[in-house]
Design a protein around this motif. Structure first.
Motif, short mmCIF file in Angstrom:
data_model
loop_
_atom_site.label_atom_id
_atom_site.label_comp_id
_atom_site.label_asym_id
_atom_site.label_seq_id
_atom_site.Cartn_x
_atom_site.Cartn_y
_atom_site.Cartn_z
N ASN A 273 -0.20 13.13 -64.27
CA ASN A 273 -0.75 13.87 -65.40
C ASN A 273 -0.89 15.34 -65.02
O ASN A 273 -0.46 15.75 -63.93
N GLU A 274 -1.50 16.11 -65.91
CA GLU A 274 -1.58 17.56 -65.68
C GLU A 274 -2.52 17.92 -64.54
O GLU A 274 -2.52 19.07 -64.07
N MET A 275 -3.33 16.96 -64.06
CA MET A 275 -4.30 17.25 -63.00
C MET A 275 -3.82 16.83 -61.62
O MET A 275 -4.00 17.55 -60.64
N MET A 276 -3.23 15.61 -61.55
CA MET A 276 -2.86 15.03 -60.26
C MET A 276 -1.48 14.42 -60.34
O MET A 276 -1.13 13.81 -61.37
N ASN A 277 -0.74 14.53 -59.25
CA ASN A 277 0.64 14.06 -59.27
C ASN A 277 0.78 12.58 -58.96
O ASN A 277 1.86 12.01 -59.13
N THR A 278 -0.31 11.92 -58.54
CA THR A 278 -0.24 10.48 -58.25
C THR A 278 -1.51 9.80 -58.73
O THR A 278 -2.62 10.16 -58.31
N ASN A 279 -1.36 8.80 -59.60
CA ASN A 279 -2.48 8.02 -60.11
C ASN A 279 -2.09 6.55 -60.15
O ASN A 279 -0.95 6.20 -60.44
N VAL A 280 -3.07 5.69 -59.90
CA VAL A 280 -2.86 4.24 -59.98
C VAL A 280 -4.00 3.63 -60.78
O VAL A 280 -5.18 3.98 -60.56
N ALA A 281 -3.67 2.74 -61.72
CA ALA A 281 -4.69 2.08 -62.54
C ALA A 281 -4.41 0.58 -62.58
O ALA A 281 -3.26 0.15 -62.73
N PHE A 282 -5.46 -0.22 -62.46
CA PHE A 282 -5.39 -1.66 -62.64
C PHE A 282 -6.04 -2.00 -63.97
O PHE A 282 -7.18 -1.61 -64.23
N LYS A 283 -5.32 -2.75 -64.83
CA LYS A 283 -5.80 -3.05 -66.17
C LYS A 283 -5.83 -4.56 -66.36
O LYS A 283 -4.85 -5.25 -66.06
N SER A 284 -6.96 -5.09 -66.85
CA SER A 284 -7.08 -6.52 -67.10
C SER A 284 -7.83 -6.76 -68.39
O SER A 284 -8.78 -6.05 -68.72
N GLY A 285 -7.39 -7.76 -69.13
CA GLY A 285 -8.02 -8.10 -70.39
C GLY A 285 -7.00 -8.61 -71.39
O GLY A 285 -5.99 -9.22 -71.01
N THR A 286 -7.25 -8.38 -72.66
CA THR A 286 -6.34 -8.80 -73.72
C THR A 286 -5.98 -7.57 -74.55
O THR A 286 -6.62 -6.52 -74.42
N PRO A 287 -4.97 -7.69 -75.43
CA PRO A 287 -4.66 -6.54 -76.27
C PRO A 287 -5.83 -6.08 -77.13
O PRO A 287 -5.89 -4.90 -77.50
N ARG A 288 -6.78 -6.98 -77.43
CA ARG A 288 -7.95 -6.57 -78.22
C ARG A 288 -8.78 -5.53 -77.48
O ARG A 288 -9.27 -4.57 -78.07
N ILE A 289 -8.98 -5.76 -76.18
CA ILE A 289 -9.69 -4.80 -75.34
C ILE A 289 -9.45 -5.16 -73.87
O ILE A 289 -9.37 -6.34 -73.52
N TYR A 290 -9.27 -4.15 -73.04
CA TYR A 290 -9.05 -4.41 -71.62
C TYR A 290 -9.81 -3.38 -70.78
O TYR A 290 -10.13 -2.28 -71.23
N GLY A 291 -10.11 -3.77 -69.55
CA GLY A 291 -10.80 -2.88 -68.62
C GLY A 291 -9.82 -2.16 -67.71
O GLY A 291 -8.70 -2.63 -67.47
N ILE A 292 -10.25 -1.02 -67.21
CA ILE A 292 -9.39 -0.17 -66.37
C ILE A 292 -10.16 0.25 -65.12
O ILE A 292 -11.28 0.75 -65.22
#
Length: 414
Positions: A273-292
């Motif tokens: 993104n515009e701030m940092m050149n390397t980011n990692v995110a883990f996402k779990s849940g359902t399409p209704r709502i998920y955590g990050i």
């Protein structure tokens, strides 16, 4: 008989009665008892069981007023009873009963029951029980139980259980349970459970479970579960809020960092993104709502920056093929700029469009809006002072708070 012998006999008898009462599972009159069953008396005074104005007729007498200097063993009360140490009634108690140590009732109680240590009722209780340590009821409760340590009801509760350590009801509860440690229902909940550590309901839940550690519902949840660490529901039709949320099946919403159910997905996103050149995110849940769960780094010799944080998101399908999705996400991060002295908190809204390249891979990109609260005004050597350059038209919202529009782009697997 000397006065000393009388005192020793009374003390021995009292200790025997207390021990027998504390371990007894029931109190019933023998079938051959002919000592005046169902005698209605205006009042009685006793010193210890067997020594009082009703004499041998005491176990079969119902008194409108009863005063037990140390303790008494009477038939029942329809009015008021006071015992400096204990009260034992083989039948029913109505209106009010107060004891310095314990009350034991073989029938039902309707009214107020107050004891310094414990109250025990073999049948139902209607109104209010107050005990310094424990309330025990063998039948249903309609009213309020308050105990310093523990409440237990063998059947249903319609009202409230409040205790310092634990509440247990072996039937359905309509009302509220509040305790410092542990609530348990072997049947359904229609109301609210609040526990410092754990709530457990073996039947369906319609209402709210709130706990410091864990809320467990072994059947359907049609309401809200809130826990400091983990929620579990067999069938979730409501909302779970916790660090970890588990459901065997779900048509509701799990809001947390880790959400586990057969309908859940688990994804890893790598992006810039515009701030940092390397980011990692883990996402779990359902399409209704998920955590990050996310972390990031800007790898540079003189403009380093690191971040970690969490957030929530939702997925919308764009078209019937589900090849394209729109994923709006809200995150909050702490930015490390070479020192922990300053507050650098970043809140960010982003809307990424995902294009699926296969069953397990998609690419994404989209706009973002960031709000930074920072009280840092001096850069640390080798680190950024501000996440973005002036090219992004950073504008001030209020003191120590700035905002700007940015972007995300990356790849998601799984």
């Amino acid at each position: 008989m000397t006065l000393l012998k009388m005192k020793l006999l009374a003390a021995s008898f009292l200790l025997t009665q207390i021990a027998n009462t504390a371990t007894a599972t029931s109190i019933t009159l023998p079938s051959n008892d002919t000592t005046g069953i169902n005698r209605n008396m205006p009042g009685q005074v006793s010193f210890v069981p067997g020594i009082g104005t009703n004499g041998k007729y005491a176990p079969g007498s119902t008194n409108h007023f009863s005063f037990n200097v140390i303790g008494g063993d009477n038939g029942g009360v329809d009015g008021f009873e006071l015992g400096t140490i204990f009260n034992i009634n083989r039948q029913h108690v109505q209106s009010a009963q107060i004891a310095g140590i314990f009350n034991q009732v073989g029938g039902r109680v309707q009214g107020f029951q107050i004891a310094g240590i414990f109250n025990r009722v073999q049948q139902s209780m209607t109104a209010v029980q107050l005990a310094g340590i424990t309330n025990l009821v063998g039948g249903p409760v309609k009213g309020v139980q308050v105990a310093g340590v523990f409440n237990e009801v063998q059947q249903s509760v319609n009202g409230a259980q409040i205790s310092g350590v634990a509440n247990i009801a072996k039937g359905p509860l309509t009302g509220i349970q509040i305790t410092g440690v542990y609530n348990q229902l072997t049947d359904s909940l229609n109301g609210t459970q609040v526990a410092g550590i754990t709530n457990i309901v073996n039947g369906p839940v319609k209402g709210i479970q709130i706990s410091g550690i864990a809320s467990v519902a072994r059947k359907e949840v049609n309401g809200v579960q809130i826990a400091g660490i983990v929620n579990y529901a067999k069938n979730l039709k409501g909302v779970q809020i916790g660090l970890v949320n588990i459901a065997d099946s779900t048509s509701g919403y799990s809001i947390g960092l880790i959400n586990i159910s057969p309908q859940s997905f688990y994804r890893v996103a790598v992006y810039a993104n515009e701030m940092m050149n390397t980011n990692v995110a883990f996402k779990s849940g359902t399409p209704r709502i998920y955590g990050i769960l996310l972390s990031g780094a800007n790898f540079s010799n003189d403009k380093k920056m690191y971040s970690f944080g969490a957030g929530i998101g939702k997925e919308f399908s764009l078209g019937k093929s589900k090849m394209f999705t729109l994923n709006p996400e809200l995150t909050s991060q702490y930015l490390y700029t070479g020192t922990w002295t300053f507050e650098n908190t970043l809140n960010r809204i982003q809307a990424n469009v995902h294009v699926k390249l296969g069953k397990y891979v998609s690419v994404f990109a989209g706009p973002a809006f960031s709000v930074l609260h920072s009280d840092q005004d001096v850069a640390t050597t080798g680190y950024k002072l501000h996440p973005v350059s002036s090219n992004y038209h950073v504008f001030k919202l209020w003191d120590n708070t700035t905002a700007w529009f940015g972007w995300n782009a990356g790849i998601t697997i799984f």
